[in-house]
Design an enzyme around this catalytic site. Structure first.
Site, PDB file in Angstrom:
ATOM      1  N   HIS A 235      -2.722  -5.436   2.047  1.00 14.37           N
ATOM      2  CA  HIS A 235      -2.541  -5.272   3.496  1.00 14.37           C
ATOM      3  C   HIS A 235      -3.608  -6.050   4.264  1.00 14.37           C
ATOM      4  CE1 HIS A 235       0.678  -2.207   3.723  1.00 14.37           C
ATOM      5  NE2 HIS A 235       0.238  -1.852   2.517  1.00 14.37           N
TER       6      HIS A 235
ATOM      7  N   GLU B 252      -3.613  -6.965   7.239  1.00 13.95           N
ATOM      8  CA  GLU B 252      -3.777  -6.442   8.607  1.00 13.95           C
ATOM      9  C   GLU B 252      -4.791  -5.298   8.663  1.00 13.95           C
ATOM     10  OE1 GLU B 252      -1.447  -5.592   6.581  1.00 13.95           O
ATOM     11  OE2 GLU B 252      -0.991  -3.454   6.869  1.00 13.95           O
TER      12      GLU B 252
ATOM     13  N   CYS C 201       3.317  -6.037   1.657  1.00 17.64           N
ATOM     14  CA  CYS C 201       3.575  -4.846   0.839  1.00 17.64           C
ATOM     15  C   CYS C 201       5.076  -4.653   0.629  1.00 17.64           C
ATOM     16  CB  CYS C 201       2.897  -3.620   1.452  1.00 17.64           C
ATOM     17  SG  CYS C 201       2.792  -2.242   0.297  1.00 17.64           S
TER      18      CYS C 201
END
Ligand code: MN
Length: 255
Positions: free
Chosen positions: A231, A233, A127
């Site tokens: 994202h 994660e 990001c």
């Protein structure tokens, strides 16, 4: 004499294999407040799931400090966050829709990325981390997708949780990202209103959303320097393995 040289060969081999099996240390760029330096557990846990040892790096742009940090880490994850200051880093007046900026963090992120890439370390930018990666090597950003990207129609700021994908990206078959994920399109989450505009020299665009917005970039050549606008994660930390290969590719490259 012979026995001694045989012994030293065995010893060297043991040391090499012990070293090869060591978990790589993955630096994580921190978010600073007045009282803390921290990184969200989603990043930390994703690195752990991929076999790395996460190490949060407190904010600094002191090159001597960062040189020592880079001696310790084997790879780097640049985390998400605020908008990047357009005037300072790509010479554009701020538009009204620009979000909050964090000047010290800009300095830290961009200095750290430049030094890590120059040293040859593997870097995964996520990001804001992807945007900082682009700007660090001379690229530019859209400050605000809705007001600046012509023909955009995809919602890039989702309300759903980060473990839930909301829009599709198409991945260039001639990219590291394609090699890692093994798919031409995948559904990602989306929490951004800035995006890569002009790609940095020596980098290429590796994925786009259906409205053309850049969703991933990477450095040309063999070094693992990959940036994603989404994202990963958010999924990996919740046990969804769709993007685990991305973190695995980072830890593998960091050995
Ligand atoms: Mn998006």
């Amino acid at each position: 004499m012979k026995r001694r040289s045989l012994l030293s060969i065995v010893l060297i081999f043991t040391l090499i294999s012990a070293y090869a099996q060591k978990k790589p240390i993955i630096g994580v760029s921190s978010v600073a407040t007045e009282s803390s330096a921290s990184a969200p557990l989603t990043y930390i846990n994703s690195i752990k799931r991929a076999g790395g040892v996460p190490l949060v790096i407190p904010m600094t742009s002191d090159k001597e400090e960062l040189t020592r940090v880079l001696e310790v880490i084997d790879g780097l994850v640049m985390t998400g966050g605020e908008d990047i200051d357009p005037l300072k880093w790509f010479n554009e007046e701020p538009v009204r829709a620009m979000g909050g900026i964090a000047p010290e963090r800009d300095e830290f992120d961009i200095t750290l990325i430049r030094m890590a890439v120059e040293k040859g370390l593997p870097v995964l930018g996520i990001c804001r981390g992807e945007q900082a990666m682009n700007v660090a090597f001379g690229g530019t950003l859209y400050q605000d997708i809705p007001s600046q990207v012509e023909g955009t129609f995809v919602k890039h700021s989702q309300n759903a949780p980060s473990s839930y994908g909301t829009h599709t990206i198409d991945i260039d078959k001639n990219s590291k990202l394609y090699k890692i994920l093994g798919r031409e399109s995948v559904v990602v989450n989306s929490f951004h209103h800035q995006a890569v505009k002009d790609i940095a020299k020596g980098f290429k665009i590796s994925a786009r959303a259906k409205d053309g917005v850049v969703e991933a970039i990477e450095k040309e050549g063999d070094q693992f320097v990959v940036g994603v606008q989404f994202h990963p994660e958010g999924f990996v930390s919740k046990g969804d393995d769709t993007f685990l290969p991305l973190f695995r590719a980072l830890t593998e490259a960091s050995k």
